[in-house]
Enzyme design. Structure first.
Site, mmCIF file in Angstrom:
data_model
loop_
_atom_site.group_PDB
_atom_site.id
_atom_site.type_symbol
_atom_site.label_atom_id
_atom_site.label_comp_id
_atom_site.label_asym_id
_atom_site.label_seq_id
_atom_site.Cartn_x
_atom_site.Cartn_y
_atom_site.Cartn_z
ATOM 1 N NE ARG A 59 -6.705 11.968 -5.958
ATOM 2 C CZ ARG A 59 -6.751 11.006 -5.022
ATOM 3 N NH1 ARG A 59 -5.842 10.064 -4.948
ATOM 4 N NH2 ARG A 59 -7.739 10.998 -4.155
ATOM 5 C CG ASN A 111 -1.437 8.964 1.152
ATOM 6 O OD1 ASN A 111 -0.718 9.041 2.132
ATOM 7 N ND2 ASN A 111 -2.726 8.693 1.229
ATOM 8 C CE1 TYR A 113 -4.007 1.892 0.404
ATOM 9 C CE2 TYR A 113 -3.292 2.492 2.609
ATOM 10 C CZ TYR A 113 -4.177 2.633 1.556
ATOM 11 O OH TYR A 113 -5.212 3.511 1.664
ATOM 12 C CG ASP A 137 -11.292 4.752 0.128
ATOM 13 O OD1 ASP A 137 -11.694 4.832 1.298
ATOM 14 O OD2 ASP A 137 -10.122 4.460 -0.179
ATOM 15 C CG ASP A 138 -9.916 8.778 -3.140
ATOM 16 O OD1 ASP A 138 -8.863 8.535 -2.544
ATOM 17 O OD2 ASP A 138 -10.287 8.155 -4.156
ATOM 18 C CD GLU A 174 -9.388 4.397 -3.410
ATOM 19 O OE1 GLU A 174 -10.231 3.846 -2.690
ATOM 20 O OE2 GLU A 174 -8.705 5.373 -3.023
HETATM 21 N N1 LIG Z 1 -4.785 10.212 3.938
HETATM 22 C C1 LIG Z 1 -5.717 9.647 3.216
HETATM 23 O O1 LIG Z 1 -6.364 8.668 3.613
HETATM 24 C C2 LIG Z 1 -6.022 10.178 1.868
HETATM 25 C C3 LIG Z 1 -5.188 11.055 1.256
HETATM 26 N N2 LIG Z 1 -5.493 11.528 0.019
HETATM 27 C C4 LIG Z 1 -4.516 12.382 -0.607
HETATM 28 O O2 LIG Z 1 -5.039 13.673 -0.742
HETATM 29 C C5 LIG Z 1 -4.386 14.310 -1.827
HETATM 30 C C6 LIG Z 1 -5.437 15.090 -2.595
HETATM 31 O O3 LIG Z 1 -6.386 14.255 -3.185
HETATM 32 P P1 LIG Z 1 -7.607 14.907 -4.015
HETATM 33 O O4 LIG Z 1 -8.354 15.836 -3.141
HETATM 34 O O5 LIG Z 1 -8.399 13.838 -4.623
HETATM 35 O O6 LIG Z 1 -6.781 15.653 -5.141
HETATM 36 P P2 LIG Z 1 -7.075 16.968 -5.975
HETATM 37 O O7 LIG Z 1 -6.006 17.071 -6.981
HETATM 38 O O8 LIG Z 1 -8.487 16.987 -6.423
HETATM 39 O O9 LIG Z 1 -6.925 18.126 -4.896
HETATM 40 C C7 LIG Z 1 -5.750 18.793 -4.603
HETATM 41 C C8 LIG Z 1 -6.111 20.140 -4.040
HETATM 42 O O10 LIG Z 1 -4.914 20.782 -3.618
HETATM 43 C C9 LIG Z 1 -4.891 22.110 -4.157
HETATM 44 N N3 LIG Z 1 -3.515 22.531 -4.343
HETATM 45 C C10 LIG Z 1 -2.663 22.166 -5.316
HETATM 46 N N4 LIG Z 1 -1.504 22.842 -5.202
HETATM 47 C C11 LIG Z 1 -1.649 23.666 -4.138
HETATM 48 C C12 LIG Z 1 -0.797 24.619 -3.516
HETATM 49 N N5 LIG Z 1 0.428 24.868 -3.986
HETATM 50 N N6 LIG Z 1 -1.254 25.290 -2.437
HETATM 51 C C13 LIG Z 1 -2.496 25.043 -1.968
HETATM 52 N N7 LIG Z 1 -3.341 24.141 -2.507
HETATM 53 C C14 LIG Z 1 -2.912 23.460 -3.574
HETATM 54 C C15 LIG Z 1 -5.652 22.007 -5.461
HETATM 55 O O11 LIG Z 1 -6.118 23.282 -5.870
HETATM 56 C C16 LIG Z 1 -6.778 21.068 -5.049
HETATM 57 O O12 LIG Z 1 -7.801 21.793 -4.410
HETATM 58 C C17 LIG Z 1 -3.662 13.221 -2.596
HETATM 59 O O13 LIG Z 1 -2.286 13.286 -2.315
HETATM 60 C C18 LIG Z 1 -4.199 11.939 -2.021
HETATM 61 O O14 LIG Z 1 -3.234 10.915 -2.018
HETATM 62 C C19 LIG Z 1 -6.655 11.218 -0.627
HETATM 63 C C20 LIG Z 1 -7.522 10.346 -0.055
HETATM 64 C C21 LIG Z 1 -7.240 9.710 1.207
HETATM 65 C C1 LIG Z 2 -5.251 6.758 0.634
HETATM 66 C C2 LIG Z 2 -5.922 7.139 -0.588
HETATM 67 O O1 LIG Z 2 -6.999 6.652 -0.879
HETATM 68 C C3 LIG Z 2 -5.333 8.115 -1.444
HETATM 69 O O2 LIG Z 2 -4.296 8.669 -1.111
HETATM 70 O O3 LIG Z 2 -5.919 8.366 -2.510
HETATM 71 MG MG LIG Z 3 -7.536 7.002 -2.862
#
Ligand SMILES: NC(=O)C1=CN([C@@H]2O[C@H](COP(=O)(O)OP(=O)(O)OC[C@H]3O[C@@H](n4cnc5c(N)ncnc54)[C@H](O)[C@@H]3O)[C@@H](O)[C@H]2O)C=CC1
Ligand SMILES: CC(=O)C(=O)O
Ligand SMILES: [Mg+2]
Length: 599
Positions: free
Chosen positions: A159, A418, A95, A271-272, A248
């Site tokens: 993504r 991540n 993972y 999930d996200d 996902e």
């Molecule tokens: N910890 C966890 O369980 C999870 C973590 N994630 C992580 O969250 C991250 C984002 O996922 P999504 O929301 O789907 O992606 P996304 O690409 O839709 O969102 C990214 C956001 O960050 C903003 N952004 C980009 N550059 C920026 C900057 N320099 N300053 C401020 N804001 C900025 C964008 O405008 C956008 O609003 C990914 O890295 C993903 O791996 C996602 C799901 C679960």
């Molecule tokens: C953990 C997860 O689902 C993500 O980073 O997109």
């Molecule tokens: Mg995910």
């Protein structure tokens, strides 16, 4: 070969090959395998020891990932034994973070031949959607066991983690998530189905990579995307009634659209958006108990407002409304959001996409903040949540300011992006800059931090949806509600916060220790099922009987204590799959699967 010959061959494959060196002498004799297996008759523990040694002898994490992927195909039982007995060590290999590395190079590390009758999953192109029923039928035929899948994780690779559009290479994510479903929540691995919608990629590097395994076309427009994705989802729903679909790593532009359309039409969740919302709310509830200020005095700054940011914010707002009894406007007023254009306000001069409209501040007058630093000085947050995909976005300067701005409270800092190459900051930096006061959780696990002066060891929290999605999936697969409501997810978050043991609470940990994940998943799934029954969305008589019997009137969602809850929990636990403990048990199970009438 005759049908009888086929069937015998299958039996040998199922029982023999997978028991391997543990196969008893009589069975070797009966299956005509005498002389074909090394002499020593081992037990599963010995096999596991050898597998672990081989795993550890690999020099890179990617090699370890590949070793485990092959083992998963060759010997499911051994793979899951190994995973469960070394959970903390192996999860980062199957993972995040290693799965990110594996996805980036999936087309290069793809094995030449997966073993006969062990489908990896489904790769579905736009053209395939015209004959989707036959593609699904191919999958069904390819499986050794004639049982339908009960859960699928589906992505279009657009993504993947914070790594962007990886096209077909994103297949590593559904595979990894489903392995966690089986390990962490006891979903039968033979009933899990990874799917990648190979609808093209806009990643020029892959389009120009001679080894790229996917469709070499740009992604379709929205109309074509929704039409084709819709065909796949409808066909799955038809072929496997009751199948749970987990969306996902769809890019944010489609993640909301798919969820909004399908949420009440088939059993599904994203999930996200929802899994992440659940898990971060669970950790946040624990954090605000330790922060040292009243919960309603929190000022929460999000950096990142994509699918994950919006999903988490929504569940935190709901918490302040339902548990802290704030009005909706008062709860919303506790939140600020920064995206790549700065602080999101309704007068910053751009047209906000639909999912950001509700996040915009209206009370900023003429103040606009172009950077995170400016937003920090303007908001003076007590909590900083990173879902931005920007590595190092929480610089030392920002972390130090969080410390200075919160002399009375412990700052909450959650760098959740991540894999770790995208994390907004490390645990060590957050600890150093806040004099060890930070309440911390990250998406990818960071190592423990040892204070150089006191030698005290601190354990970081891992705020990853792996604490929630296996339980949501288990709960939904077991009781099959008509749809998954916000309140079911809320019950899961509450149960997560409540699932910490007294030791974990005393140590100030925000999440339960990862080694306890199966017990935790069972508790969360029990909370989910209980809530689903309470909402009258479950039709299955079994669960109506188990849950409704003696349900106390004042049942609090997410509380797994008391006799009633223990009964539900007990029932959930008995239904969780686990790898066979001994070769004898394994053989009985294998024979039962091949020929149920033999029992
Ligand atoms: N910890 C966890 O369980 C999870 C973590 N994630 C992580 O969250 C991250 C984002 O996922 P999504 O929301 O789907 O992606 P996304 O690409 O839709 O969102 C990214 C956001 O960050 C903003 N952004 C980009 N550059 C920026 C900057 N320099 N300053 C401020 N804001 C900025 C964008 O405008 C956008 O609003 C990914 O890295 C993903 O791996 C996602 C799901 C679960
Ligand atoms: C953990 C997860 O689902 C993500 O980073 O997109
Ligand atoms: Mg995910």
């Amino acid at each position: 070969m005759s049908e009888a010959g086929d069937s015998r061959r299958n039996s040998i494959e199922l029982i023999g090959a997978k028991a391997g060196t543990a196969m008893p002498a009589e069975m070797r004799q009966a299956l005509h395998l005498r002389g074909l297996i090394p002499t020593s008759i081992e037990n599963f523990s010995k096999q596991e020891l050898r597998a672990y040694q081989q795993l550890m002898s690999k020099s890179t994490n990617l090699e370890k990932y590949q070793f485990l992927a092959t083992l998963r195909c060759l010997n499911v039982n051994l793979f899951f034994r190994l995973l469960l007995n070394h959970f903390r060590d192996i999860v980062p290999l199957i993972y995040t973070p290693t799965v990110g590395e594996a996805c980036l190079s999936y087309s290069h590390i793809y094995p030449f031949l997966y073993p006969f009758r062990t489908s990896v999953g489904l790769f579905i192109t736009l053209d395939d959607t015209d004959c989707i029923d036959s593609v699904i039928e191919n999958y069904r035929r390819s499986m050794p066991d004639p049982i339908d899948p009960e859960i699928t994780v589906i992505t279009d690779g657009s993504r993947i983690l914070g790594l962007g559009d990886l096209g077909i290479n994103g297949m590593g994510i559904p595979i990894g998530k489903l392995q966690l479903y089986s390990a962490a929540a006891g979903l039968n691995p033979g009933r899990t189905l990874p799917i990648v919608l190979d609808f093209g990629t806009n990643n020029e590097r892959y389009l120009n990579d001679p080894l790229y395994l996917g469709t070499r076309e740009h992604r379709p427009d929205d109309k074509r995307f929704y039409e084709a994705a819709g065909r796949v989802i409808s066909a799955l729903h038809y072929a496997f009634p009751g199948l749970l679909i987990q969306f996902e790593d769809f890019s944010t532009e489609h993640a909301f659209g798919l969820l909004d359309y399908w949420r009440k039409r088939t059993l599904c969740f994203n999930d996200d958006i929802q899994g992440t919302g659940c898990v971060i709310l669970g950790g946040f509830i624990s954090a605000i108990e330790l922060a040292g200020i009243p919960p309603r005095d929190q000022r929460i700054l999000f950096v990142g407002a994509g699918s994950a940011g919006v999903g988490v914010a929504k569940q935190l707002v709901d918490y302040f409304i339902h548990e802290q009894k704030l009005s909706e406007p008062d709860a919303q007023a506790m939140f600020w959001f920064v995206d790549s254009h700065g602080l999101i306000t309704n007068n910053r001069g751009d047209t906000l996409p639909h999912h950001k409209v509700d996040l915009a501040r209206h009370d900023n007058g003429s103040t606009q903040c172009a950077t995170i630093e400016e937003a920090l000085e303007y908001v003076k947050p007590t909590a900083l949540i990173g879902l931005s995909t920007v590595h190092g976005a929480f610089s030392e300067r920002i972390l130090t300011r969080m410390h200075e701005l919160n002399p009375q409270a412990r700052p909450i800092i959650f760098p959740l992006s991540n894999p770790e190459t995208k994390a907004e900051c490390s645990f060590e930096d957050a600890m150093r800059c806040t004099n060890n006061r930070v309440l911390f959780a990250s998406g990818t696990a960071f190592p423990e931090y040892t204070d150089p002066e006191t030698c005290q060891v601190y354990v970081p929290g891992q705020g990853n949806n792996m604490y929630a999605f296996p339980a949501i999936g288990l709960g939904a697969v077991l009781c099959k509600p008509s749809w998954i409501t916000d309140t079911m997810l809320f019950a899961v978050s509450k149960a997560l916060a409540n699932s910490r043991s007294p030791d974990e609470k005393a140590a100030g940990e925000l999440y339960p220790r990862i080694e306890r994940i199966r017990d935790v998943s069972a508790e969360l799934a029990a909370a989910f099922v209980t809530q689903a029954v309470r909402e009258n969305l479950v039709k299955e008589k079994h669960w109506l009987d188990v849950v409704s019997a003696n349900m106390p009137e004042n049942m609090v969602p997410g509380h797994i204590d008391g006799l009633f809850s223990r009964r539900v929990l007990g029932e959930v636990k008995t239904l969780m799959w686990k790898p066979a403990a001994s070769v004898e048990q394994y053989i009985v199970e294998a024979i039962t699967t091949i020929n149920p009438d033999d029992t």
